[in-house]
Design a protein around this motif. Structure first.
Motif, PDB file in Angstrom:
ATOM      1  N   MET A   6       0.902  -1.074  -0.010  1.00  0.00           N
ATOM      2  CA  MET A   6      -0.020   0.066   0.043  1.00  0.00           C
ATOM      3  C   MET A   6       1.056   1.110   0.013  1.00  0.00           C
ATOM      4  N   GLU A   7       0.327   2.342  -0.597  1.00  0.00           N
ATOM      5  CA  GLU A   7       1.150   3.582  -0.639  1.00  0.00           C
ATOM      6  C   GLU A   7       1.654   4.031   0.658  1.00  0.00           C
ATOM      7  N   PRO A   8       2.668   4.373   0.779  1.00  0.00           N
ATOM      8  CA  PRO A   8       3.474   5.071   2.289  1.00  0.00           C
ATOM      9  C   PRO A   8       2.470   6.191   2.715  1.00  0.00           C
ATOM     10  N   LEU A   9       2.118   7.224   1.721  1.00  0.00           N
ATOM     11  CA  LEU A   9       1.275   8.069   2.314  1.00  0.00           C
ATOM     12  C   LEU A   9      -0.173   7.644   2.725  1.00  0.00           C
ATOM     13  N   THR A  10      -0.788   6.696   2.254  1.00  0.00           N
ATOM     14  CA  THR A  10      -2.033   6.038   2.747  1.00  0.00           C
ATOM     15  C   THR A  10      -1.755   5.239   4.169  1.00  0.00           C
ATOM     16  N   LEU A  11      -0.692   4.773   4.280  1.00  0.00           N
ATOM     17  CA  LEU A  11      -0.465   4.193   5.619  1.00  0.00           C
ATOM     18  C   LEU A  11      -0.131   5.200   6.432  1.00  0.00           C
ATOM     19  N   LEU A  12       0.501   6.282   6.263  1.00  0.00           N
ATOM     20  CA  LEU A  12       0.875   7.144   7.132  1.00  0.00           C
ATOM     21  C   LEU A  12      -0.560   8.100   7.564  1.00  0.00           C
ATOM     22  N   THR A  13      -1.574   8.127   6.390  1.00  0.00           N
ATOM     23  CA  THR A  13      -2.762   8.611   6.871  1.00  0.00           C
ATOM     24  C   THR A  13      -3.575   7.816   7.725  1.00  0.00           C
ATOM     25  N   PHE A  14      -3.641   6.646   7.709  1.00  0.00           N
ATOM     26  CA  PHE A  14      -4.321   5.745   8.581  1.00  0.00           C
ATOM     27  C   PHE A  14      -3.724   5.581   9.920  1.00  0.00           C
ATOM     28  N   THR A  15      -2.284   5.472   9.922  1.00  0.00           N
ATOM     29  CA  THR A  15      -1.680   5.541  11.126  1.00  0.00           C
ATOM     30  C   THR A  15      -2.084   6.912  11.861  1.00  0.00           C
ATOM     31  N   ILE A  16      -2.118   8.075  11.420  1.00  0.00           N
ATOM     32  CA  ILE A  16      -2.354   9.222  12.241  1.00  0.00           C
ATOM     33  C   ILE A  16      -3.734   9.096  12.627  1.00  0.00           C
ATOM     34  N   ALA A  17      -4.766   8.716  11.863  1.00  0.00           N
ATOM     35  CA  ALA A  17      -6.060   8.810  12.121  1.00  0.00           C
ATOM     36  C   ALA A  17      -6.386   7.760  13.182  1.00  0.00           C
ATOM     37  N   TYR A  18      -5.803   6.766  13.098  1.00  0.00           N
ATOM     38  CA  TYR A  18      -5.924   5.788  14.233  1.00  0.00           C
ATOM     39  C   TYR A  18      -5.564   5.984  15.361  1.00  0.00           C
ATOM     40  N   ALA A  19      -4.246   6.714  15.485  1.00  0.00           N
ATOM     41  CA  ALA A  19      -3.518   7.069  16.694  1.00  0.00           C
ATOM     42  C   ALA A  19      -4.511   8.141  17.288  1.00  0.00           C
ATOM     43  N   ILE A  20      -4.990   9.303  16.523  1.00  0.00           N
ATOM     44  CA  ILE A  20      -5.920  10.164  17.217  1.00  0.00           C
ATOM     45  C   ILE A  20      -6.992   9.422  18.027  1.00  0.00           C
ATOM     46  N   ALA A  21      -7.715   8.383  17.190  1.00  0.00           N
ATOM     47  CA  ALA A  21      -8.791   7.771  17.583  1.00  0.00           C
ATOM     48  C   ALA A  21      -8.649   7.101  18.935  1.00  0.00           C
ATOM     49  N   VAL A  22      -7.448   6.492  19.188  1.00  0.00           N
ATOM     50  CA  VAL A  22      -7.168   5.678  20.245  1.00  0.00           C
ATOM     51  C   VAL A  22      -6.568   6.845  21.494  1.00  0.00           C
ATOM     52  N   LEU A  23      -6.028   7.846  21.010  1.00  0.00           N
ATOM     53  CA  LEU A  23      -5.492   8.782  22.109  1.00  0.00           C
ATOM     54  C   LEU A  23      -6.719   9.339  22.637  1.00  0.00           C
ATOM     55  N   VAL A  24      -7.710   9.824  21.910  1.00  0.00           N
ATOM     56  CA  VAL A  24      -8.848  10.438  22.431  1.00  0.00           C
ATOM     57  C   VAL A  24      -9.586   9.782  23.690  1.00  0.00           C
TER      58      VAL A  24
END
Length: 203
Positions: free
Chosen positions: A1-19
């Motif tokens: 998968m594209e690195p940018l897609t993986l980065l976007t998912f990582t950021i979105a998921y990290a925010i979801a877990v941190l909240v």
């Protein structure tokens, strides 16, 4: 998968877990009451629940999750009941007593509490079954992409979940007097009861 897609998912998921939500409250409360070792099985349970929803989303099983909605309601109430039981144990325990330290047989129950909490957590459901498909092109999923995303889910949740548990456990270690530990136990009890309430009342 594209690195940018993986980065976007990582950021979105990290925010979801941190909240902060029921999961964070439960992990922090468990760590305050029983230390890092007492909270770690709950982190693993939350991770297992996240992976179940991740598989649902990736393989297009959102309809199954919706169809078995009543099952998730039962799971949510069972998880909330166990969280309330833990809250009661924290509230009534002697400060520093051995009973507040997690025993081997309690680890599995704590794991199941974390798992059921996640399975009934609306925030988790919304992320995996609604938000995830907008971030990841699921129609382009390959075995390698699935492995990459699974790795991200495991690493991010363990890092953040264990981080919350460690910070709460460290705060507990700062208070050595029975009076201070008693207050921490009461705080843990209130937080755990609050997590149970959130699990039941969030929609």
């Amino acid at each position: 998968m594209e690195p940018l897609t993986l980065l976007t998912f990582t950021i979105a998921y990290a925010i979801a877990v941190l909240v902060p939500g029921p999961g964070v409250a439960a992990v922090v409360a468990r760590a305050l009451g029983g230390g890092f070792k007492g909270a770690f099985p709950m982190v693993l349970g939350i991770l297992a629940g996240d992976l179940v929803y991740f598989v649902f989303a990736v393989f297009g099983l959102a309809a199954i999750a919706t169809y078995f909605g009543p099952v998730f309601v039962v799971v949510r109430w069972a998880g909330a009941a166990y969280l309330l039981y833990i809250a009661y144990k924290f509230w009534t325990a002697r400060p520093g007593a051995e009973q507040m330290k997690p025993r081997n047989e309690d680890g599995w129950k704590t794991f199941l509490a974390g798992f059921s909490l996640t399975m009934g957590n609306p925030k988790t459901i919304i992320f995996y079954l609604a938000i995830l498909p907008t971030v990841i092109p699921l129609d382009q999923m390959t075995p390698l992409a699935f492995a990459e995303l699974t790795f991200i889910v495991i690493v991010v949740l363990l890092l953040i979940g264990c981080g919350y548990a460690w910070l709460a456990s460290a705060a507990r270690e700062m208070f050595k007097s029975s009076k201070a530990l008693g207050r921490l136990n009461k705080t843990a009890s209130v937080m755990m009861a609050t997590a149970a309430g959130l699990v039941v009342w969030q929609h």
